[in-house]
Enzyme design. Sequence first.
Site, PDB file in Angstrom:
ATOM      1  N   LYS A 194      18.998 -26.816   5.467  1.00 33.20           N
ATOM      2  CA  LYS A 194      20.456 -26.711   5.460  1.00 33.20           C
ATOM      3  C   LYS A 194      20.897 -25.662   4.448  1.00 33.20           C
ATOM      4  O   LYS A 194      20.326 -25.543   3.369  1.00 33.20           O
ATOM      5  CB  LYS A 194      21.078 -28.065   5.108  1.00 33.20           C
ATOM      6  CG  LYS A 194      20.952 -29.105   6.228  1.00 33.20           C
ATOM      7  CD  LYS A 194      21.713 -30.370   5.871  1.00 33.20           C
ATOM      8  CE  LYS A 194      21.687 -31.369   7.014  1.00 33.20           C
ATOM      9  NZ  LYS A 194      22.445 -32.608   6.693  1.00 33.20           N
ATOM     10  N   HIS A 261      14.523 -38.223  13.974  1.00 36.04           N
ATOM     11  CA  HIS A 261      14.921 -38.363  12.569  1.00 36.04           C
ATOM     12  C   HIS A 261      14.300 -39.617  11.947  1.00 36.04           C
ATOM     13  O   HIS A 261      14.118 -39.677  10.725  1.00 36.04           O
ATOM     14  CB  HIS A 261      16.442 -38.424  12.454  1.00 36.04           C
ATOM     15  CG  HIS A 261      16.967 -37.820  11.186  1.00 36.04           C
ATOM     16  ND1 HIS A 261      16.875 -36.469  10.901  1.00 36.04           N
ATOM     17  CD2 HIS A 261      17.565 -38.384  10.108  1.00 36.04           C
ATOM     18  CE1 HIS A 261      17.412 -36.233   9.725  1.00 36.04           C
ATOM     19  NE2 HIS A 261      17.820 -37.374   9.207  1.00 36.04           N
ATOM     20  N   ARG A 264      11.281 -38.761  10.106  1.00 36.11           N
ATOM     21  CA  ARG A 264      11.598 -38.225   8.776  1.00 36.11           C
ATOM     22  C   ARG A 264      11.865 -39.372   7.801  1.00 36.11           C
ATOM     23  O   ARG A 264      11.371 -39.369   6.674  1.00 36.11           O
ATOM     24  CB  ARG A 264      12.820 -37.314   8.883  1.00 36.11           C
ATOM     25  CG  ARG A 264      13.376 -36.775   7.567  1.00 36.11           C
ATOM     26  CD  ARG A 264      14.503 -35.785   7.870  1.00 36.11           C
ATOM     27  NE  ARG A 264      15.363 -35.504   6.738  1.00 36.11           N
ATOM     28  CZ  ARG A 264      15.138 -34.544   5.849  1.00 36.11           C
ATOM     29  NH1 ARG A 264      14.058 -33.794   5.950  1.00 36.11           N
ATOM     30  NH2 ARG A 264      15.988 -34.331   4.852  1.00 36.11           N
ATOM     31  N   HIS A 287      16.679 -32.458  -0.066  1.00 34.04           N
ATOM     32  CA  HIS A 287      17.972 -33.028  -0.438  1.00 34.04           C
ATOM     33  C   HIS A 287      18.512 -32.324  -1.675  1.00 34.04           C
ATOM     34  O   HIS A 287      17.781 -32.108  -2.645  1.00 34.04           O
ATOM     35  CB  HIS A 287      17.835 -34.523  -0.745  1.00 34.04           C
ATOM     36  CG  HIS A 287      17.644 -35.361   0.474  1.00 34.04           C
ATOM     37  ND1 HIS A 287      17.131 -36.645   0.430  1.00 34.04           N
ATOM     38  CD2 HIS A 287      17.907 -35.114   1.782  1.00 34.04           C
ATOM     39  CE1 HIS A 287      17.083 -37.145   1.652  1.00 34.04           C
ATOM     40  NE2 HIS A 287      17.546 -36.238   2.487  1.00 34.04           N
ATOM     41  N   TYR A 296      16.262 -44.553   0.340  1.00 33.35           N
ATOM     42  CA  TYR A 296      14.932 -45.016   0.752  1.00 33.35           C
ATOM     43  C   TYR A 296      14.385 -46.099  -0.167  1.00 33.35           C
ATOM     44  O   TYR A 296      13.498 -46.850   0.231  1.00 33.35           O
ATOM     45  CB  TYR A 296      13.970 -43.825   0.835  1.00 33.35           C
ATOM     46  CG  TYR A 296      14.376 -42.828   1.891  1.00 33.35           C
ATOM     47  CD1 TYR A 296      14.279 -43.143   3.242  1.00 33.35           C
ATOM     48  CD2 TYR A 296      14.889 -41.592   1.546  1.00 33.35           C
ATOM     49  CE1 TYR A 296      14.677 -42.250   4.218  1.00 33.35           C
ATOM     50  CE2 TYR A 296      15.287 -40.684   2.516  1.00 33.35           C
ATOM     51  CZ  TYR A 296      15.176 -41.020   3.845  1.00 33.35           C
ATOM     52  OH  TYR A 296      15.583 -40.137   4.812  1.00 33.35           O
TER      53      TYR A 296
END
Length: 318
Positions: A194, A261, A264, A287, A296
Amino acid sequence: MVSSIASAFQVFVAKWDLCVEEHLKKFKQHLIVERNLASRTVEAYMRDLGQFQSFLQKSEDPQNPLGCLERVDRLLMRQYLAHLQKTCVRTSLARKLSAIKVFFRYLKREGVLAESAVDSLSSPKRQQYLPKVLSAEQVGQLLDVSPDGQRLLVLRDLAILELTYSCGLRVGELTALDYDSVDLDNHQVRVLGKGGKERILPIGRQALMALQHYFNERGRINPDAPLFLNHRGGRLTPRSVQRNLKKRLRQFGLPTDVTPHALRHSFATHLLDAGADLRVIQELLGHVSLSTTQKYTKVSFTHLSDVYDQCHPRSRKK
């Protein structure tokens, strides 16, 4: 009378469009050039702002039009949020309001607006959810058994799943890879994440083997060719990856609501369960904020709680 109102409304819409469209075009360039946002993020901003613009056009009294953006106030914004609440969950509502806030701050910075009517509005509290993950056993079932089918496509799909799980890739990152993004000798893949941020990720042994088998079956490959091709020889799309995964899940009797996803998420959760440092996982996932990675820990704690309930002699249910 009706025709005059309709005519007045058409004039209002035309004026509104002239007033807003130019600002939206400049804002889009601001997002692309100055903020260097990913194309999907820019599209999401513009889609949310387009929805806001449509609401303003439809809700106006033609005899007392807003005229332009400076007439947008807190009351109108509250009406818009109430309108959104009919169809949007809190997460979507917060995202749409955030897009409007960024747009109005941009207009204020550019001197178009003296004040922003939306800055003081509080965003709805985001819904807490735990990401969908597969157990290590389910991942093994997904990757260790080869389904029937054309050999090249079977090897391709296995390489896709192995690489996604091995590196924790987003599906958009995966499908954007070219052949020269992978360095088999050094066991690495170069990923563009990103915001155009590049990261170098290690590739696990099983994923390396799967990639090598796929390359051998595919034959000669140009360095700038897409890493994964569809059956027509073009770049594979995220939608195709999702569709092929669902087919594989059905074949093996696994939950069909699992998305690429989820692999991931599973990658991050399984690393955390094995004792990996949260900062390392943050870097691997790309991130920006550690708080994004911390979700997580909740998944991992839920797993630990389940194991505790099943195994501790004073916790097992009779």
